[in-house]
Write a protein that holds these residues in place. Structure first.
Motif, PDB file in Angstrom:
ATOM      1  N   SER A 221       0.876  -1.188   0.000  1.00  0.00           N
ATOM      2  CA  SER A 221       0.000   0.000   0.000  1.00  0.00           C
ATOM      3  C   SER A 221       0.907   1.230   0.000  1.00  0.00           C
ATOM      4  O   SER A 221       2.134   1.107  -0.099  1.00  0.00           O
ATOM      5  CB  SER A 221      -0.926  -0.025   1.213  1.00  0.00           C
TER       6      SER A 221
ATOM      7  N   THR B 157      -3.966  14.203   2.027  1.00  0.00           N
ATOM      8  CA  THR B 157      -5.326  13.659   2.121  1.00  0.00           C
ATOM      9  C   THR B 157      -6.027  14.040   3.424  1.00  0.00           C
ATOM     10  O   THR B 157      -7.255  14.063   3.484  1.00  0.00           O
ATOM     11  CB  THR B 157      -5.276  12.121   1.997  1.00  0.00           C
TER      12      THR B 157
ATOM     13  N   THR C  24       1.936   3.043   2.325  1.00  0.00           N
ATOM     14  CA  THR C  24       2.943   2.990   3.394  1.00  0.00           C
ATOM     15  C   THR C  24       4.175   2.188   2.938  1.00  0.00           C
ATOM     16  O   THR C  24       5.314   2.563   3.224  1.00  0.00           O
ATOM     17  CB  THR C  24       2.323   2.360   4.665  1.00  0.00           C
TER      18      THR C  24
ATOM     19  N   ASP D 293       5.008  12.097  -2.620  1.00  0.00           N
ATOM     20  CA  ASP D 293       3.880  11.200  -2.361  1.00  0.00           C
ATOM     21  C   ASP D 293       2.716  11.649  -3.241  1.00  0.00           C
ATOM     22  O   ASP D 293       2.250  12.791  -3.135  1.00  0.00           O
ATOM     23  CB  ASP D 293       3.529  11.328  -0.863  1.00  0.00           C
TER      24      ASP D 293
HETATM   25  N1  PLP Z   1       0.040   9.056   1.666  1.00  0.00           N
HETATM   26  C1  PLP Z   1      -1.162   9.630   1.526  1.00  0.00           C
HETATM   27  C2  PLP Z   1      -1.238  10.998   0.942  1.00  0.00           C
HETATM   28  C3  PLP Z   1      -2.307   8.947   1.927  1.00  0.00           C
HETATM   29  O1  PLP Z   1      -3.504   9.520   1.783  1.00  0.00           O
HETATM   30  C4  PLP Z   1      -2.178   7.651   2.477  1.00  0.00           C
HETATM   31  C5  PLP Z   1      -3.366   6.918   2.908  1.00  0.00           C
HETATM   32  O2  PLP Z   1      -4.477   7.373   2.834  1.00  0.00           O
HETATM   33  C6  PLP Z   1      -0.905   7.110   2.606  1.00  0.00           C
HETATM   34  C7  PLP Z   1       0.178   7.822   2.170  1.00  0.00           C
HETATM   35  C8  PLP Z   1      -0.698   5.767   3.217  1.00  0.00           C
HETATM   36  O3  PLP Z   1      -1.117   4.843   2.323  1.00  0.00           O
HETATM   37  P1  PLP Z   1      -1.745   3.432   2.740  1.00  0.00           P
HETATM   38  O4  PLP Z   1      -2.839   3.700   3.713  1.00  0.00           O
HETATM   39  O5  PLP Z   1      -2.187   2.930   1.404  1.00  0.00           O
HETATM   40  O6  PLP Z   1      -0.653   2.604   3.313  1.00  0.00           O
END
Ligand code: PLP
Length: 362
Positions: free
Chosen positions: A41, A116, A43, A143
């Motif tokens: 994901s 986000t 992260t 990101d």
């Molecule tokens: N970066 C942003 C801008 C995010 O919105 C998110 C999750 O919503 C992440 C990183 C982390 O991603 P994940 O939850 O897919 O591990």
């Protein structure tokens, strides 16, 4: 995606992988960049960006303008990178001027294109110009988790070194993939980086992906979904139209928020996100607002995260979405606000969005 699982060492996979990679490069806006894709994901993609490009002790400049920016910086910190974390009001963008004033011999800069948790988009082109004007040349790690596929991204033109994302936002898929776009410079650098890494080492992955395969088992069914999602974005609707649609729908939501007389968390109109809008509530606890909207309307809104918990709610408007869905969502938000005891005139936001869509034309 609802198919029998294929053999990931068999003959079908390479064709899918190669099409996915070619279309992802178009979405990232790159001809030079290489695309690395893991089961994971966002992260995981943070970790990949860090462990492949930075050594313990390297100095990195990062900006805390939301929970995801903060967590991205934390990942670097955990790998022993010396992070200079600059505090920014949650709701503000990372400005090029701020970057220029803080950049002092750093090995890399970390920025979240679209934060986000706050609904704020930072100007990566402007940040690139600020870096260039400084005469320094740190790696630029961006990101794009909640911007890619919803807002224009120009990996080559903005000379980004790593752009990272997941599958579950603008790419319209279930969670399941970590994706990095890697510049030639970042790739070269990774060969000299000694930070311990294994699963997220992009070296062996990129080598295998050249031939359409993966060193580990990839999320094969998600690959079908990714192929289809990218065809929808790139071939069917066309990226320009996708970005225009997101601007139009986001503007509709913003008109509604104004009609409700509610405060945006982001104070700068230009920097308001086209993929989500964060709204401040004066009286209601937004956790309760979310509970009510879910329970009575089956409407899933975004919570206020970390220090914004209970104070902010977020309306997502990214991915496969049209005017009708936005209007229905806004109608639902009005009802939920009313249930939670917030002052709102029912229908006012829906009407404001309708008028905006009419004014914007068809
Ligand atoms: N970066 C942003 C801008 C995010 O919105 C998110 C999750 O919503 C992440 C990183 C982390 O991603 P994940 O939850 O897919 O591990």
């Amino acid at each position: 995606m609802d198919r029998a699982v294929i053999d990931h060492r068999g003959p079908e996979l390479p064709e899918i992988t190669l099409e996915v990679v070619a279309n992802l490069r178009r979405v990232f806006g790159t001809e030079e960049g290489r695309v690395a894709l893991w089961a994971g994901s966002g992260t995981g993609a943070w970790e990949a960006a860090v462990v492949n490009t930075l050594n313990p002790g390297d100095r990195v400049l990062a900006f805390n303008n939301g929970i995801f920016a903060e967590k991205f910086a934390e990942v670097a910190d955990k790998f022993g990178i010396a992070v200079d974390l600059v505090d920014v009001r949650w709701g503000d963008a990372v400005s090029p001027e701020l970057v220029a004033s803080k950049l002092k011999g750093h090995a890399a800069i970390q920025v979240v294109h679209n934060e986000t948790s706050t609904g704020v988009t930072s100007d990566i082109a402007g940040i690139r110009r600020a870096i260039d004007a400084s005469g320094q040349d740190p790696l630029l790690l961006v990101d794009t988790v909640s911007s890619l596929g919803s807002m224009e991204f120009c990996f080559d033109d903005w000379r980004v070194d790593v752009a990272l994302t997941g599958s579950q936002k603008g790419l319209m898929l279930p969670p399941g993939m970590a994706i990095c776009c890697v510049s030639p410079r970042a790739l070269e650098r990774s060969k000299k980086v000694t930070t311990p890494r294994s699963f997220y080492d992009w070296g062996p992955l990129l080598a295998a992906m050249e031939g359409g395969y993966f060193p580990a088992t990839p999320p094969t069914l998600e690959m079908y979904g990714m192929r289809e999602a990218l065809r929808m974005l790139v071939d069917e609707e066309g990226l320009e139209n996708v970005y225009r649609r997101h601007r139009r729908l986001a503007e509709g939501v913003r008109h509604a928020v104004e009609a409700w007389d509610k405060e945006f968390l982001c104070h700068e109109r230009e920097r308001m996100s086209n993929s989500l809008t964060a709204v401040v509530c004066e009286t209601a606890n937004t956790d309760e607002l979310l509970r009510l909207s879910e329970a009575h309307l089956n409407l899933s809104l975004g919570a206020g995260l970390a220090r914004l918990k209970g104070k902010v709610f977020r309306i997502g408007h990214l991915g496969a979405l049209n005017e009708l869905e936005v209007l229905a969502t806004l109608g639902g938000v009005e009802l939920a606000l009313d249930m939670a005891g917030e002052k709102v005139e029912l229908g006012s936001g829906v009407a404001a969005a309708q008028k905006w869509f009419r004014q914007d034309g068809w």
